[in-house]
Design a protein around this motif. Structure first.
Motif, PDB file in Angstrom:
ATOM      1  N   GLU A  13       0.680  -1.280   0.033  1.00 37.97           N
ATOM      2  CA  GLU A  13      -0.079   0.100  -0.014  1.00 37.97           C
ATOM      3  C   GLU A  13       0.852   1.222  -0.025  1.00 37.97           C
ATOM      4  N   THR A  14       0.384   2.404  -0.454  1.00 34.64           N
ATOM      5  CA  THR A  14       0.896   3.613  -0.467  1.00 34.64           C
ATOM      6  C   THR A  14      -0.192   4.858  -0.223  1.00 34.64           C
ATOM      7  N   ARG A  15       0.246   5.749   0.213  1.00 32.83           N
ATOM      8  CA  ARG A  15      -0.819   6.977   0.388  1.00 32.83           C
ATOM      9  C   ARG A  15      -0.692   7.828  -0.716  1.00 32.83           C
ATOM     10  N   ILE A  16      -2.016   8.288  -1.171  1.00 34.35           N
ATOM     11  CA  ILE A  16      -2.274   9.318  -2.378  1.00 34.35           C
ATOM     12  C   ILE A  16      -2.898  10.478  -1.861  1.00 34.35           C
ATOM     13  N   SER A  17      -2.621  11.401  -2.745  1.00 38.22           N
ATOM     14  CA  SER A  17      -3.358  12.804  -2.508  1.00 38.22           C
ATOM     15  C   SER A  17      -4.726  12.696  -2.610  1.00 38.22           C
ATOM     16  N   ASP A  18      -5.317  13.706  -2.147  1.00 38.94           N
ATOM     17  CA  ASP A  18      -6.812  14.055  -2.146  1.00 38.94           C
ATOM     18  C   ASP A  18      -7.335  14.378  -3.464  1.00 38.94           C
ATOM     19  N   LYS A  19      -6.273  14.448  -4.573  1.00 37.01           N
ATOM     20  CA  LYS A  19      -6.813  14.793  -5.838  1.00 37.01           C
ATOM     21  C   LYS A  19      -7.561  13.551  -6.619  1.00 37.01           C
ATOM     22  N   ILE A  20      -7.169  12.372  -6.066  1.00 32.93           N
ATOM     23  CA  ILE A  20      -7.731  11.149  -6.318  1.00 32.93           C
ATOM     24  C   ILE A  20      -8.814  10.683  -5.654  1.00 32.93           C
ATOM     25  N   ARG A  26      -7.466   7.291   1.610  1.00 32.19           N
ATOM     26  CA  ARG A  26      -6.402   8.140   1.015  1.00 32.19           C
ATOM     27  C   ARG A  26      -5.179   6.994   0.861  1.00 32.19           C
ATOM     28  N   VAL A  27      -5.457   5.693   1.040  1.00 35.22           N
ATOM     29  CA  VAL A  27      -4.641   4.689   1.044  1.00 35.22           C
ATOM     30  C   VAL A  27      -4.890   3.718   0.000  1.00 35.22           C
ATOM     31  N   ALA A  28      -3.804   3.585  -1.220  1.00 31.89           N
ATOM     32  CA  ALA A  28      -4.018   2.411  -2.347  1.00 31.89           C
ATOM     33  C   ALA A  28      -3.607   1.320  -1.889  1.00 31.89           C
ATOM     34  N   CYS A  29      -4.146   0.397  -2.256  1.00 34.24           N
ATOM     35  CA  CYS A  29      -3.763  -0.980  -1.665  1.00 34.24           C
ATOM     36  C   CYS A  29      -3.903  -2.073  -2.942  1.00 34.24           C
ATOM     37  N   LEU A  30      -2.773  -2.618  -3.142  1.00 34.29           N
ATOM     38  CA  LEU A  30      -2.594  -3.548  -4.330  1.00 34.29           C
ATOM     39  C   LEU A  30      -2.224  -4.957  -3.768  1.00 34.29           C
ATOM     40  N   LYS A  85       4.770   0.207   0.454  1.00 27.95           N
ATOM     41  CA  LYS A  85       5.118  -0.349   1.694  1.00 27.95           C
ATOM     42  C   LYS A  85       4.235  -1.782   1.711  1.00 27.95           C
ATOM     43  N   ILE A  86       5.228  -2.977   1.822  1.00 29.08           N
ATOM     44  CA  ILE A  86       4.469  -4.523   1.915  1.00 29.08           C
ATOM     45  C   ILE A  86       3.984  -4.395   3.338  1.00 29.08           C
ATOM     46  N   CYS A  87       2.646  -4.646   3.139  1.00 29.47           N
ATOM     47  CA  CYS A  87       1.928  -5.107   4.628  1.00 29.47           C
ATOM     48  C   CYS A  87       2.067  -6.456   4.929  1.00 29.47           C
TER      49      CYS A  87
END
Length: 461
Positions: free
Chosen positions: A192-199, A325-329, A358-360
């Motif tokens: 996962e990683t944090r992304i901006s509030d523009k998405i 606000r967290v993208a999870c793949l 970041k690997i969770c």
């Protein structure tokens, strides 16, 4: 009555049973309504057990985690068949019918789960039913296991093995004929990683073990400088309520055979990056989604492994979601049998973290390999050749089945790798839209399973 004649006499009943099972939306959803794998899985399990009981078999429900149909033999030593009744999410792009409105047409049954794995489960059930109704006495007890979490984490069979003794030999009807003697190791990564509030919205894929067919992103329109971009056929772009929505269409496939698919997540990420629709920080996130998966063979993750036994490593970014606000793949990897999973982890972790993700969670599940010259494998292959009248060769695959969880098991049909589905490319197989199974295949499979049971009953101690 001979097995071929008996099966033809019960053909219509088998079709009805497959359709009844396939009509149930049995996606594993742990804890839903208080059941181990949700309401749908509980419903389909109880339906399968009711069918088996109606056909004269003993049944056992193990706390709604799983169940069994049992045909008792002279001893308690068992020959097992391990089937699963849960399915992957329905996905999009269905044309023949709706996913849970199965239909039989021109010798094929269409519906989610018809091939993976409810049709094959019915073929095994009818093999046991034939033996029961024919009064054939066996030395071994036969058990058909029905699982409800195979497509997710196989917590069903883990529960079973914690409460019961496994059979002395097991067949898993969840692949192709003749005999699957090995499965690749499997790695499941959540990063996962944090992304901006523009998405505002980001999602792709319906399941953790499928190539994503659809992906979409919604952007704050006010922060997008370029709106007039040229779109390839697989991209659709539009505005709604002052926001910009971009959708990508790929082609679904099982993560074990990703070559049959095309990732909508990768297509979306590539389009976003090439057209500068995001600021620098968010673009770096999407550059990972694009560059880490330029193919399905791990090249972007620096993990290009291969062996003669099981072939090339495959890697799929299978499910992408946005929460708070967290993208999870989710990443699904199938590793050659000889590969060192710890070594793969070390290399892949470095690449993923290098992109700022970041690997969770990192779960490694070793594969297995069985000697293709063992007497059981030879005789099981011979039976396929006798019934189909053609040459078969044992093989390894990328798919993961219950066979890897059992002490003495092989995959055994009922698919045919040479058979073409009566639907367009990207449709018809397990995990794809218009999933379907050939009725004749199920009848042949039931015949093969009867002959395999009689052979194993004599061969095994």
């Amino acid at each position: 009555m001979e097995i071929k004649e008996w099966l033809q006499a019960h053909r219509a009943e088998m079709i009805e049973d497959v359709i009844a099972l396939t009509a149930i939306e049995s996606v594993s959803r742990p804890g839903e309504e208080g059941f181990p794998f949700g309401r749908g899985c509980r419903k389909v399990l109880r339906m399968a057990l009711a069918m088996a009981e109606r056909y004269g078999l003993d049944v056992e429900n193990l706390d709604d985690y799983c169940g069994s149909a049992v045909l008792k033999g002279k001893s308690a030593r068992e020959i097992g068949f391990f089937s699963h009744l849960d399915v992957v999410p329905e996905g999009k792009g269905w044309e023949k019918t709706k996913p849970y409105h199965p239909v039989a047409e021109d010798g094929w049954i269409y519906g989610r789960g018809s091939a993976d794995n409810k049709g094959p489960a019915a073929a095994v059930l009818y093999a046991l039913r034939y033996l029961k109704e024919s009064g054939i006495s066996l030395k071994h007890t036969l058990r058909q296991f029905y699982g409800c979490d195979e497509e997710r984490k196989m917590k069903d069979i883990e529960y079973y093995l914690n409460h019961r003794i496994p059979p002395v030999f097991s067949l898993v009807p969840d692949c192709s004929f003749p005999v699957c003697i090995g499965e690749k190791g499997r790695i499941r990564i959540i990063c996962e990683t944090r992304i901006s509030d523009k998405i505002l919205l980001l999602q792709g894929g319906d399941g953790e073990n499928s190539v994503p067919e659809k992906a979409e992103i919604v952007l704050d329109r006010l922060d997008v400088e370029r709106t007039n971009v040229s779109c390839p056929p697989f991209i659709r772009i539009g505005e709604e309520k002052g926001k910009l929505r971009v959708e990508a269409s790929g082609r679904a496939a099982h993560a074990a055979q990703p070559e049959d698919g095309e990732s909508a997540v990768v297509l979306l990420a590539k389009f976003i990056c090439e057209n500068g629709l995001l600021d620098a920080d968010d673009s770096e996130i999407f550059r990972f989604l694009w560059e880490a998966f330029p193919d399905f063979y791990g090249s972007g993750l620096k993990a290009e492994y291969e062996d003669e036994i099981s072939g090339r490593l495959t890697a799929v970014g299978s499910s992408l979601q946005l929460n708070d606000r967290v993208a999870c793949l989710c990443i699904d990897m199938r590793c050659p049998i000889t590969a060192d999973l710890q070594e793969v982890e070390k290399i892949v972790r470095k690449v993923i973290e290098g992109y700022g993700w970041k690997i969770c969670s990192f779960e490694g599940n070793p594969g297995y390999y069985r000697d293709n010259d063992g007497r059981e494998v030879r005789r099981l292959t011979d039976i396929c050749q006798e019934v189909y009248g053609r040459t078969f060769v044992p093989y390894c695959m990328g798919g993961g089945t219950y066979a890897r969880k059992l002490p003495n098991a092989v995959g055994y049909g009922p698919g045919l790798p040479f058979q073409k589905k009566p639907v367009p490319s990207g449709h018809g197989k397990g995990h794809q839209p218009d999933e379907c199974v050939c009725v004749e295949n199920l009848l042949y499979a039931a015949e093969i399973y009867v002959k395999a049971i009689l052979m194993l009953d004599e061969m095994l101690e």
